[in-house]
Design a protein around this motif. Structure first.
Motif, PDB file in Angstrom:
ATOM      1  N   LEU A  74       0.559   4.449  -2.574  1.00  0.00           N
ATOM      2  CA  LEU A  74       0.367   5.842  -2.130  1.00  0.00           C
ATOM      3  C   LEU A  74       1.480   6.753  -2.640  1.00  0.00           C
ATOM      4  O   LEU A  74       1.273   7.935  -2.866  1.00  0.00           O
ATOM      5  CB  LEU A  74       0.307   5.904  -0.593  1.00  0.00           C
ATOM      6  CG  LEU A  74      -0.925   5.229   0.003  1.00  0.00           C
ATOM      7  CD1 LEU A  74      -0.842   5.219   1.520  1.00  0.00           C
ATOM      8  CD2 LEU A  74      -2.193   5.935  -0.450  1.00  0.00           C
ATOM      9  N   GLU A  75       2.663   6.203  -2.815  1.00  0.00           N
ATOM     10  CA  GLU A  75       3.756   7.020  -3.320  1.00  0.00           C
ATOM     11  C   GLU A  75       3.666   7.202  -4.838  1.00  0.00           C
ATOM     12  O   GLU A  75       3.905   8.291  -5.361  1.00  0.00           O
ATOM     13  CB  GLU A  75       5.101   6.371  -2.951  1.00  0.00           C
ATOM     14  CG  GLU A  75       6.256   7.110  -3.626  1.00  0.00           C
ATOM     15  CD  GLU A  75       7.584   6.911  -2.922  1.00  0.00           C
ATOM     16  OE1 GLU A  75       7.589   6.520  -1.743  1.00  0.00           O
ATOM     17  OE2 GLU A  75       8.611   7.157  -3.564  1.00  0.00           O
ATOM     18  N   TYR A  88      -6.398   0.294  -3.107  1.00  0.00           N
ATOM     19  CA  TYR A  88      -5.730  -0.442  -2.038  1.00  0.00           C
ATOM     20  C   TYR A  88      -6.760  -0.717  -0.968  1.00  0.00           C
ATOM     21  O   TYR A  88      -7.839  -0.096  -0.975  1.00  0.00           O
ATOM     22  CB  TYR A  88      -4.543   0.362  -1.476  1.00  0.00           C
ATOM     23  CG  TYR A  88      -4.893   1.768  -1.074  1.00  0.00           C
ATOM     24  CD1 TYR A  88      -4.894   2.786  -2.018  1.00  0.00           C
ATOM     25  CD2 TYR A  88      -5.233   2.074   0.245  1.00  0.00           C
ATOM     26  CE1 TYR A  88      -5.232   4.081  -1.664  1.00  0.00           C
ATOM     27  CE2 TYR A  88      -5.563   3.370   0.601  1.00  0.00           C
ATOM     28  CZ  TYR A  88      -5.568   4.368  -0.360  1.00  0.00           C
ATOM     29  OH  TYR A  88      -5.911   5.643  -0.006  1.00  0.00           O
ATOM     30  N   THR A 117       0.823  -1.209   0.000  1.00  0.00           N
ATOM     31  CA  THR A 117       0.000   0.000   0.000  1.00  0.00           C
ATOM     32  C   THR A 117       0.861   1.264   0.000  1.00  0.00           C
ATOM     33  O   THR A 117       0.555   2.228  -0.702  1.00  0.00           O
ATOM     34  CB  THR A 117      -0.917  -0.013   1.245  1.00  0.00           C
ATOM     35  OG1 THR A 117      -1.715  -1.184   1.181  1.00  0.00           O
ATOM     36  CG2 THR A 117      -1.819   1.200   1.266  1.00  0.00           C
ATOM     37  N   ASP A 118       1.954   1.248   0.770  1.00  0.00           N
ATOM     38  CA  ASP A 118       2.845   2.428   0.820  1.00  0.00           C
ATOM     39  C   ASP A 118       3.281   2.840  -0.578  1.00  0.00           C
ATOM     40  O   ASP A 118       3.388   4.012  -0.887  1.00  0.00           O
ATOM     41  CB  ASP A 118       4.150   2.115   1.573  1.00  0.00           C
ATOM     42  CG  ASP A 118       3.890   1.625   2.966  1.00  0.00           C
ATOM     43  OD1 ASP A 118       3.003   2.171   3.625  1.00  0.00           O
ATOM     44  OD2 ASP A 118       4.568   0.674   3.387  1.00  0.00           O
ATOM     45  N   ARG A 139      -0.228   4.590  10.159  1.00  0.00           N
ATOM     46  CA  ARG A 139       0.936   4.371   9.319  1.00  0.00           C
ATOM     47  C   ARG A 139       1.077   5.376   8.169  1.00  0.00           C
ATOM     48  O   ARG A 139       2.134   5.977   7.989  1.00  0.00           O
ATOM     49  CB  ARG A 139       0.801   2.959   8.759  1.00  0.00           C
ATOM     50  CG  ARG A 139       1.939   2.487   7.968  1.00  0.00           C
ATOM     51  CD  ARG A 139       1.707   1.040   7.658  1.00  0.00           C
ATOM     52  NE  ARG A 139       1.905   0.809   6.247  1.00  0.00           N
ATOM     53  CZ  ARG A 139       1.631  -0.345   5.650  1.00  0.00           C
ATOM     54  NH1 ARG A 139       1.111  -1.334   6.333  1.00  0.00           N
ATOM     55  NH2 ARG A 139       1.865  -0.480   4.379  1.00  0.00           N
ATOM     56  N   THR A 140      -0.004   5.560   7.419  1.00  0.00           N
ATOM     57  CA  THR A 140       0.042   6.452   6.260  1.00  0.00           C
ATOM     58  C   THR A 140       0.449   7.860   6.686  1.00  0.00           C
ATOM     59  O   THR A 140       1.289   8.503   6.064  1.00  0.00           O
ATOM     60  CB  THR A 140      -1.346   6.486   5.589  1.00  0.00           C
ATOM     61  OG1 THR A 140      -1.802   5.160   5.458  1.00  0.00           O
ATOM     62  CG2 THR A 140      -1.274   7.135   4.238  1.00  0.00           C
ATOM     63  N   ASP A 141      -0.160   8.296   7.783  1.00  0.00           N
ATOM     64  CA  ASP A 141       0.112   9.632   8.291  1.00  0.00           C
ATOM     65  C   ASP A 141       1.563   9.767   8.772  1.00  0.00           C
ATOM     66  O   ASP A 141       2.240  10.752   8.490  1.00  0.00           O
ATOM     67  CB  ASP A 141      -0.864   9.906   9.448  1.00  0.00           C
ATOM     68  CG  ASP A 141      -0.593  11.255  10.078  1.00  0.00           C
ATOM     69  OD1 ASP A 141      -0.597  12.239   9.316  1.00  0.00           O
ATOM     70  OD2 ASP A 141      -0.349  11.316  11.301  1.00  0.00           O
TER      71      ASP A 141
END
Ligand SMILES: [Zn+2]
Ligand SMILES: [Zn+2]
Length: 482
Positions: free
Chosen positions: A191-192, A210, A187-188, A384-386
């Motif tokens: 997002l990138e 995702y 997922t990271d 995590r995302t934050d």
């Protein structure tokens, strides 16, 4: 396929409704009559397929996730067929697929529409990148000319600028009207990548899919998704780019491999992009069976930082019994923080994060600009995302983590350390990827990478050798197009 577009005009609202792989359920039936649907099926625009198929041995296979383990099928009294109806438990999180159900989906080949595609990216490629980009685009041209797709490996070091190398091929595909999927296990990474592609292709409909994203069945031309989300599509993408093909859980999970190959059309071009291909793929490339391009140099032309190995004694016992981190680690961290450099510190296990965080907060209170400048994150962390975003922005200076962030996360000028590099989880591939986080900024390429350990392992030595070998190589091309 029989299709006569001169007498049949497909319905665009129906196309929007049926893009991807949908269950032919009450919701769909409310929106479309059976006659309309049949007319589109007869004209070759829509396909219907059974929920489950049978393999050669007669075993049930889920048409969505490829599950064929009997224990992962349940059954329930089904209101639809009135029987005790088997369903797949393996992909239940995407909604129940039961035996009496059918999938319905638009056949994308029916509507490939060549168009002009705007590529707004204005950076420049190095010679090696440009050559790779051209080879890759040539594969797409070949596909568009009807010569078929096949597999292609882009073997590029971390920081080689892989994303930029993909732009030309993606534009080529979109210009032929091909929908493109870029799938990655993490997922990271979705997002990138998603904002970078959206910015590069401003007149293209892109979607990021995702777990937890709220987009449902987007009719996007460019889909950037986790490998899990590939299950939303069936025979849809003539061009599939799989990023970090070796990353856990992708390599370990046949279901995800199935999802990706199902999402591809029969003669699709599948491009694997990775810094550390699995061994069988390396062998296929070396023997010429797998066309590939290898780019050992990073985009700024500098070497990858070679990791330093540093003895840290029984750091585990020290942490558990006395709540302290090893002095060499502490000295190294103080130096980096004093120089204003962001630091990634990797630990082998989530269970260690709290203890290590407490020990570091105590020891480094005076070295951190504020208490918020330190945090820790793991795979299941809801924040995590934050946290990753705050680390990227520079708000967090020291981020403690487990391996989940090892790939795909780019933070300029970051320094990287591993505590407990002897742990079995740190394979050669994982350590090479971790080292690849450092020195990604052309203005500051000399990132520091240090492995603190309690006993040197073969994997550590292999990782160092691997990086030195990559640094020693010049650009090597091997495309075996025929
Ligand atoms: Zn399933
Ligand atoms: Zn049923």
């Amino acid at each position: 396929m029989t299709r006569d577009t001169s007498v049949f005009t497909p319905d665009s609202a129906l196309q929007r409704l049926l893009t991807g792989r949908k269950l032919l359920d009450a919701e769909v039936c409310r929106k479309v009559t059976r006659e309309e649907l049949n007319a589109h099926i007869d004209a070759g625009f829509v396909q219907v397929s059974p929920a489950f198929e049978r393999n050669a041995a007669g075993k049930r296979i889920c048409g969505r996730c490829g599950n064929e383990e009997a224990r992962l099928f349940g059954s329930y009294p089904c209101a639809h067929c009135g029987k005790e109806c088997p369903y797949c438990r393996a992909c239940i999180m995407m909604g129940r697929v039961s035996e009496c159900a059918q999938f319905v989906g638009w056949i994308p080949e029916s509507v490939y529409q060549p168009r002009t595609v705007l590529l707004a990216w204005e950076g420049t490629l190095t010679a090696a990148q440009a050559q790779a980009a051209r080879k890759l685009a040539a594969q797409v041209e070949r596909l568009a000319s009807g010569a078929g797709g096949g597999e292609f490996l882009v073997w590029a070091v971390c920081g080689a600028g892989k994303t930029e190398m993909l732009f030309q091929a993606v534009r080529e595909a979109l210009a032929s009207g091909f929908p493109v999927m870029i799938a990655t296990p993490r997922t990271d990474v979705v997002l990138e990548l998603a904002p970078r592609f959206a910015a590069a292709f401003p007149d293209t409909v892109t979607a990021a899919l995702y777990g937890g994203a709220d987009e449902r069945f987007p009719q996007a031309e460019l889909v950037i998704c986790t490998t899990h989300q590939a299950m939303r599509y069936r025979r849809h993408f003539p061009v599939c780019i799989i990023d970090e093909v070796d990353a856990f859980p992708f390599s370990a999970d046949e279901k995800l491999t199935h999802a990706v190959s199902e999402a591809a059309t029969a003669d699709a071009l599948t491009v694997y992009v990775t810094a550390t291909p699995p061994r069988d793929m390396q062998q296929a490339a070396a023997s010429g069976r797998l066309p590939h391009i290898r780019i050992p140099r990073r985009y700024h032309g500098h070497d990858l930082p070679v990791p330093t190995l540093c003895w840290a004694g029984d750091w585990h016992k020290r942490l558990r019994a006395r709540g302290r981190v090893p002095p060499p680690l502490l000295r190294w961290l103080r130096t980096q923080l004093a120089a204003g450099r962001p630091v990634f510190l990797f630990l082998p296990r989530v269970a260690l994060l709290d203890d290590a965080a407490a020990a570091l907060v105590r020891a480094l209170a005076a070295d951190l600009p504020s208490p918020d400048a330190f945090d820790h994150v793991h795979a299941a962390d809801p924040g995590r995302t934050d946290k990753v975003a705050r680390f990227r922005s520079g708000a967090i200076r020291l981020l403690l983590t487990t391996t989940i962030l090892e790939r795909g996360v780019t933070v300029p000028g970051v320094q990287v350390a591993v505590l407990g590099a002897e742990d079995a989880i740190f394979t050669e591939s994982a350590l090479v990827q971790i080292a690849g986080r450092a020195g990604r900024n052309p203005a500051d390429p000399a990132g520091d990478v240090i492995f603190f350990h309690h006993g040197r392992t073969a994997e550590m030595a292999c990782a160092v050798r691997h990086i030195k070998a990559m640094n020693a190589e010049t650009v090597e091309m091997n495309t075996h197009l025929d």
